[in-house]
Design an enzyme around this catalytic site. Structure first.
Site, PDB file in Angstrom:
ATOM      1  N   ASN A   1      -6.592  -1.600  -2.707  1.00  0.00           N
ATOM      2  CA  ASN A   1      -5.504  -2.272  -3.414  1.00  0.00           C
ATOM      3  C   ASN A   1      -5.979  -2.786  -4.780  1.00  0.00           C
ATOM      4  O   ASN A   1      -7.014  -3.445  -4.819  1.00  0.00           O
ATOM      5  CB  ASN A   1      -5.049  -3.444  -2.516  1.00  0.00           C
ATOM      6  CG  ASN A   1      -3.832  -4.159  -3.041  1.00  0.00           C
ATOM      7  OD1 ASN A   1      -3.126  -3.651  -3.904  1.00  0.00           O
ATOM      8  ND2 ASN A   1      -3.616  -5.359  -2.537  1.00  0.00           N
TER       9      ASN A   1
ATOM     10  N   MET B   1       0.826  -1.214   0.000  1.00  0.00           N
ATOM     11  CA  MET B   1       0.000   0.000   0.000  1.00  0.00           C
ATOM     12  C   MET B   1       0.862   1.267   0.000  1.00  0.00           C
ATOM     13  O   MET B   1       0.627   2.184  -0.785  1.00  0.00           O
ATOM     14  CB  MET B   1      -0.940  -0.005   1.214  1.00  0.00           C
ATOM     15  CG  MET B   1      -1.942  -1.125   1.210  1.00  0.00           C
ATOM     16  SD  MET B   1      -2.927  -1.212  -0.291  1.00  0.00           S
ATOM     17  CE  MET B   1      -4.019   0.177  -0.071  1.00  0.00           C
TER      18      MET B   1
ATOM     19  N   GLU C   1      -0.683  -3.918   9.836  1.00  0.00           N
ATOM     20  CA  GLU C   1      -1.983  -3.719  10.487  1.00  0.00           C
ATOM     21  C   GLU C   1      -1.936  -4.226  11.933  1.00  0.00           C
ATOM     22  O   GLU C   1      -2.510  -5.277  12.259  1.00  0.00           O
ATOM     23  CB  GLU C   1      -3.068  -4.447   9.670  1.00  0.00           C
ATOM     24  CG  GLU C   1      -4.498  -4.202  10.130  1.00  0.00           C
ATOM     25  CD  GLU C   1      -5.040  -2.810   9.785  1.00  0.00           C
ATOM     26  OE1 GLU C   1      -4.268  -1.963   9.338  1.00  0.00           O
ATOM     27  OE2 GLU C   1      -6.238  -2.599  10.003  1.00  0.00           O
TER      28      GLU C   1
ATOM     29  N   HIS D   1      -8.173   5.809   3.782  1.00  0.00           N
ATOM     30  CA  HIS D   1      -8.199   4.391   3.452  1.00  0.00           C
ATOM     31  C   HIS D   1      -8.214   4.178   1.941  1.00  0.00           C
ATOM     32  O   HIS D   1      -9.233   4.348   1.284  1.00  0.00           O
ATOM     33  CB  HIS D   1      -9.429   3.749   4.113  1.00  0.00           C
ATOM     34  CG  HIS D   1      -9.496   2.267   3.953  1.00  0.00           C
ATOM     35  ND1 HIS D   1     -10.676   1.565   3.942  1.00  0.00           N
ATOM     36  CD2 HIS D   1      -8.514   1.339   3.788  1.00  0.00           C
ATOM     37  CE1 HIS D   1     -10.414   0.278   3.780  1.00  0.00           C
ATOM     38  NE2 HIS D   1      -9.122   0.124   3.677  1.00  0.00           N
TER      39      HIS D   1
HETATM   40  P1  NAD Z   1       2.889  -4.630   3.900  1.00  0.00           P
HETATM   41  O1  NAD Z   1       3.251  -5.677   4.895  1.00  0.00           O
HETATM   42  O2  NAD Z   1       3.036  -4.913   2.463  1.00  0.00           O
HETATM   43  O3  NAD Z   1       3.782  -3.344   4.201  1.00  0.00           O
HETATM   44  C1  NAD Z   1       4.029  -2.838   5.468  1.00  0.00           C
HETATM   45  C2  NAD Z   1       5.369  -2.094   5.418  1.00  0.00           C
HETATM   46  O4  NAD Z   1       5.550  -1.365   6.604  1.00  0.00           O
HETATM   47  C3  NAD Z   1       6.583  -3.001   5.261  1.00  0.00           C
HETATM   48  O5  NAD Z   1       7.380  -2.567   4.178  1.00  0.00           O
HETATM   49  C4  NAD Z   1       7.342  -2.821   6.585  1.00  0.00           C
HETATM   50  O6  NAD Z   1       8.754  -2.905   6.420  1.00  0.00           O
HETATM   51  C5  NAD Z   1       6.907  -1.419   6.945  1.00  0.00           C
HETATM   52  N1  NAD Z   1       7.063  -1.092   8.354  1.00  0.00           N
HETATM   53  C6  NAD Z   1       6.783  -1.847   9.431  1.00  0.00           C
HETATM   54  N2  NAD Z   1       7.058  -1.145  10.554  1.00  0.00           N
HETATM   55  C7  NAD Z   1       7.502   0.078  10.169  1.00  0.00           C
HETATM   56  C8  NAD Z   1       7.961   1.237  10.853  1.00  0.00           C
HETATM   57  N3  NAD Z   1       8.032   1.263  12.176  1.00  0.00           N
HETATM   58  N4  NAD Z   1       8.333   2.298  10.117  1.00  0.00           N
HETATM   59  C9  NAD Z   1       8.297   2.261   8.792  1.00  0.00           C
HETATM   60  N5  NAD Z   1       7.891   1.179   8.097  1.00  0.00           N
HETATM   61  C10 NAD Z   1       7.511   0.109   8.773  1.00  0.00           C
HETATM   62  O7  NAD Z   1       1.427  -4.169   4.287  1.00  0.00           O
HETATM   63  P2  NAD Z   1       0.314  -3.516   3.344  1.00  0.00           P
HETATM   64  O8  NAD Z   1      -0.496  -4.578   2.735  1.00  0.00           O
HETATM   65  O9  NAD Z   1       0.955  -2.493   2.491  1.00  0.00           O
HETATM   66  O10 NAD Z   1      -0.589  -2.816   4.438  1.00  0.00           O
HETATM   67  C11 NAD Z   1      -0.257  -1.595   5.041  1.00  0.00           C
HETATM   68  C12 NAD Z   1      -1.489  -0.997   5.695  1.00  0.00           C
HETATM   69  O11 NAD Z   1      -2.490  -0.766   4.697  1.00  0.00           O
HETATM   70  C13 NAD Z   1      -2.157  -1.878   6.737  1.00  0.00           C
HETATM   71  O12 NAD Z   1      -2.651  -1.053   7.748  1.00  0.00           O
HETATM   72  C14 NAD Z   1      -3.298  -2.527   5.962  1.00  0.00           C
HETATM   73  O13 NAD Z   1      -4.363  -2.923   6.795  1.00  0.00           O
HETATM   74  C15 NAD Z   1      -3.711  -1.402   5.068  1.00  0.00           C
HETATM   75  N6  NAD Z   1      -4.413  -1.819   3.846  1.00  0.00           N
HETATM   76  C16 NAD Z   1      -3.998  -2.881   3.141  1.00  0.00           C
HETATM   77  C17 NAD Z   1      -4.679  -3.256   1.990  1.00  0.00           C
HETATM   78  C18 NAD Z   1      -4.223  -4.429   1.176  1.00  0.00           C
HETATM   79  O14 NAD Z   1      -5.016  -4.941   0.371  1.00  0.00           O
HETATM   80  N7  NAD Z   1      -2.985  -4.843   1.299  1.00  0.00           N
HETATM   81  C19 NAD Z   1      -5.803  -2.515   1.581  1.00  0.00           C
HETATM   82  C20 NAD Z   1      -6.182  -1.394   2.315  1.00  0.00           C
HETATM   83  C21 NAD Z   1      -5.481  -1.051   3.453  1.00  0.00           C
END
Ligand code: NAD
Length: 727
Positions: A464, A335, A413, A461
């Protein structure tokens, strides 16, 4: 100087609110669209009346030619949908008669006894492009766009375009343009002969006037051109059979059974081919009227109007909020990488922070991949793509955060991790910086509890994949300030997204109404439905995919988690009382596409995309949670048991003011989860069925529990006969 002198000698022959006619000193007349008090020209009843009067006046002036122009940035953006939507309530015969009357205006322009040319300076869409097709020639600015978006509203071009265009560019090109409903640039328009010349914007007027001179001098045979547009379509029978047969197959397959307009456009051109202009126009009026009366056109026009509501609101937010000149994103995962790309692509430089080098590399390579695709498609030059990529600055520290206007947090998350990260970020940014979280399930108020300036904090929000999904939920908590909401909503719009402003609650809007649908589905499977059969029914209903397939795409683990959040948030109706199919898949670690198997198995296809394959093992896995075995359910029951909980929850969101308007709720569903656009959204779908019928259906399934209990507002609507979208 010359320009001013000429203007002084011009004479105004007709001066309306939308249209002006001037007799120029050169002996040519100019009909200029210049709608007073508004930014764009459009066709409503008044503009059409004025066009009729100005055309009559032009005929009486007997000038040496007529140039049709616009004084706005756009030429004419099309018909005023708000006004014409009301007209669609008339009888088919009434609509056809109205349209025939309007077409007399365009035919009168086409029949003027002197050469005519349209100077297309900007968007000429739908009725706007049809105006230009009524003249003998078209000169187009390189900055303009032309096209027929009508099929996207469930109708066909009604102001003569479906007759004139094939006679001008050939049936095959006309079918391609009209059935696709796309905008087309100047090069594409010149290539097919939709326009006669393209010129730089500042040369447009001179080029149009020159065209008239050449026509008068006999260099262009304007009478022959006109005769071609008014005659039968010149196709030999074999060519005709080939063209239309191919078109019917191709267009039908692409549009699908729920969208009749593109196919009707093909048959309308085909049936009109053997007739002259007036005969073909009569058929077009008939077909337009038939389509305008369909529920599909009603719903698609409704989707368009809802979108206008969102755009108007976004504009107002733009005035109330602060401009985001620089942004930052924390977390460079799926994201965060996508959000960074979208900022850069739309012109906002962005700092992308993560704790892992590999994540930053992955984020940058994803952005690079998306930009390369745009270069391949000719939307960007390699230089532009390079520049855009250069505006994303990957970093492992907070060095640049002091100067950013907005930070979007997109780390894992987990409430614990997010709280720590948000508090850390707040200490690094300026006092005015807005902080937004991309959480999909954690309460905004809970996250705000660790912040010193909760007024600057809210949810943003995204869905994806970020670059493709059009929706952003802007989620405000108890303490979020109006300015923070306005800033984030306006920025979402600046990123090319449709922002809907939602009050903080478990699931926000989109997941809150999607999961009751899943809960209804889980009960249906428990009671013995076959997940493959249910997927087929819901796909046939119009969803891009059925619920089991959707689970696999979302990810069974994500879904399992959100299901849990909603069960806790709304225990009265979403609490789980049995082990369901999602639990089974979750326990079996069949997480969907990402793990290669969920309800279905997935293998890469020729393009490397996951291909869905039926897997009988799923039946075995589900057998223990289908205690009565599997049996058939009729499609009506399947649809009702899934759709009713979604309708009811959407109604609750409106009652509780989670969203302000029915329009925003429906946009959330269409743009956020692919609710079938031809049904308009959950609330317009409810209007179409009728609230009394819905209450009867709810009563039929009352035994299934509170998920099927209608709200008081729904009962009141049934009693009063009111609608979410009054006609
Ligand atoms: P992801 O696991 O792909 O990415 C998370 C990233 O955060 C990783 O690169 C990790 O290294 C980084 N990270 C962790 N701790 C950190 C910190 N302290 N400082 C900086 N970076 C840090 O996760 P994602 O799928 O991209 O999801 C991210 C957020 O978006 C979540 O809250 C999720 O619920 C939300 N979201 C996801 C989707 C989806 O379909 N994937 C859709 C809508 C919302």
């Amino acid at each position: 100087m010359v320009e001013r002198m000429t203007a002084a000698q011009d004479e105004i022959a007709y001066d309306g609110r939308c249209v002006r006619l001037r007799q120029l000193a050169s002996g040519v007349a100019e009909l200029c669209f210049d709608r007073q008090g508004e930014a764009v020209n459009k066709f409503d009843a008044q503009a059409l009346d004025e066009l009729r009067a100005a055309t009559g006046k032009a005929a009486s002036l007997a000038p040496r030619g007529l140039v049709v122009s616009s004084a706005k940035t756009a030429f004419i953006v099309g018909a005023d949908i708000t006004e014409f939507h009301r007209l669609f309530l008339e009888s088919e015969a009434g609509i056809a008669a109205w349209l025939a009357d309007v077409n007399e205006i365009f035919s009168a322009i086409e029949d003027l006894p002197f050469p005519t040319v349209a100077a297309i300076n900007g968007f000429a869409l739908g009725g706007g492009f049809e105006m230009a097709l009524a003249t003998d020639y078209r000169v187009m600015s390189t900055a303009a766009k032309v096209g027929f978006p009508e099929v996207k509203l469930g109708i066909i071009p009604g102001f003569g375009g479906i007759v004139r265009f094939p006679r001008l560019v050939g049936a095959d090109n006309a079918v391609e343009w009209i059935a696709a409903g796309m905008h087309n640039g100047a090069d594409a328009a010149l290539k097919v002969g939709a326009v006669d010349a393209i010129v730089d914007p500042d040369k447009l007027r001179a080029a149009a006037l020159r065209m008239l001179e050449l026509a008068n001098a006999g260099s262009f045979d304007w009478k022959a051109r006109r005769a071609q547009k008014k005659a039968r379509l010149m196709l030999d029978p074999i060519e005709a059979a080939m063209t239309f047969q191919t078109a019917l197959g191709f267009v039908g397959a692409k549009a699908g059974e729920h969208y009749p307009a593109p196919l009707r456009a093909v048959t309308c051109i085909q049936q009109g081919a053997g007739k002259d202009r007036d005969g073909a126009l009569a058929l077009a009026c008939r077909d337009f009227a038939a389509l305008a009366r369909t529920p599909v056109a009603d719903a698609l026009v409704g989707v368009f109007l809802n979108d206008q509501v969102i755009k108007r609101k976004a504009k107002a937010y733009g005035q109330a909020g602060r401009h985001v000149a620089r942004a930052a994103v924390v977390g460079a995962g799926i994201m965060g990488g996508g959000i960074s790309y979208q900022n850069a692509r739309k012109g906002t430089p962005v700092v992308m922070k993560d704790i892992a080098d590999e994540a930053l590399e992955l984020g940058m390579s994803e952005a690079n991949k998306l930009l390369s695709k745009e270069v391949e498609r000719g939307r960007l030059t390699p230089d532009q793509a390079g520049h855009i990529l250069g505006t994303i600055r990957p970093t492992l520290n907070y060095g640049d955060f002091k100067t950013v206007d907005l930070v979007v947090e997109a780390v894992v998350e987990s409430a614990k991790v997010k709280k720590a990260v948000l508090a850390e970020v707040e200490a690094e940014v300026g006092p005015e910086t807005i902080l937004a979280t991309n959480t999909s399930s954690i309460s905004i108020d809970e996250l705000a509890s660790v912040l010193k300036r909760p007024e600057n904090f809210l949810g943003m929000h995204f869905f994806n994949p970020v670059h493709r999904m059009p929706l952003v939920e802007v989620v405000y908590g108890e303490k979020s300030s109006k300015q923070a909401i306005a800033t984030v909503a306006a920025h979402a719009a600046a990123l090319g997204k449709s922002p809907i402003v939602v009050r903080n609650c478990p699931g926000f809007l989109v997941n809150r109404v999607l999961f009751p649908y899943f809960a209804g589905w889980a009960m249906l499977l428990r009671d013995g439905a076959d997940f493959v059969a249910v997927d087929k029914v819901m796909h046939d209903f119009g969803w891009p995919m059925g619920p089991a397939y959707l689970q696999d795409v979302i990810g069974v683990d994500t879904s399992h988690h959100v299901e849990d959040v909603l069960a806790k948030g709304y225990p009265d109706r979403m609490n789980k009382t049995f082990k369901d199919a999602i639990d089974v898949m979750y326990e079996a670690k069949r997480l969907g596409q990402k793990s290669g198997a969920g309800f279905y198995r997935y293998e890469p296809d020729d393009h490397g995309k996951p291909k869905k394959i039926f897997d009988s093992a799923t039946y075995e896995l589900l057998a223990p949670v289908q205690p009565d075995g599997r049996h058939d359910f009729g499609s009506e029951e399947v649809i009702d048991r899934l759709m009713l909980p979604m309708i009811i929850e959407t109604a609750r969101c409106l009652d509780e003011k989670v969203v302000e308007t029915a329009a925003e709720a429906d946009v959330g569903l269409v743009c956020g989860i692919g609710f079938p656009p031809f049904r308009g959204g959950a609330l317009r779908y409810a209007d179409a069925i009728g609230m009394r019928v819905i209450l009867d259906k709810c009563a039929r399934y009352a035994g299934l529990g509170p998920l099927y209990e209608p709200t008081d507002s729904m009962k009141a609507m049934a009693a009063s006969g009111s609608l979410y979208f009054p006609k």
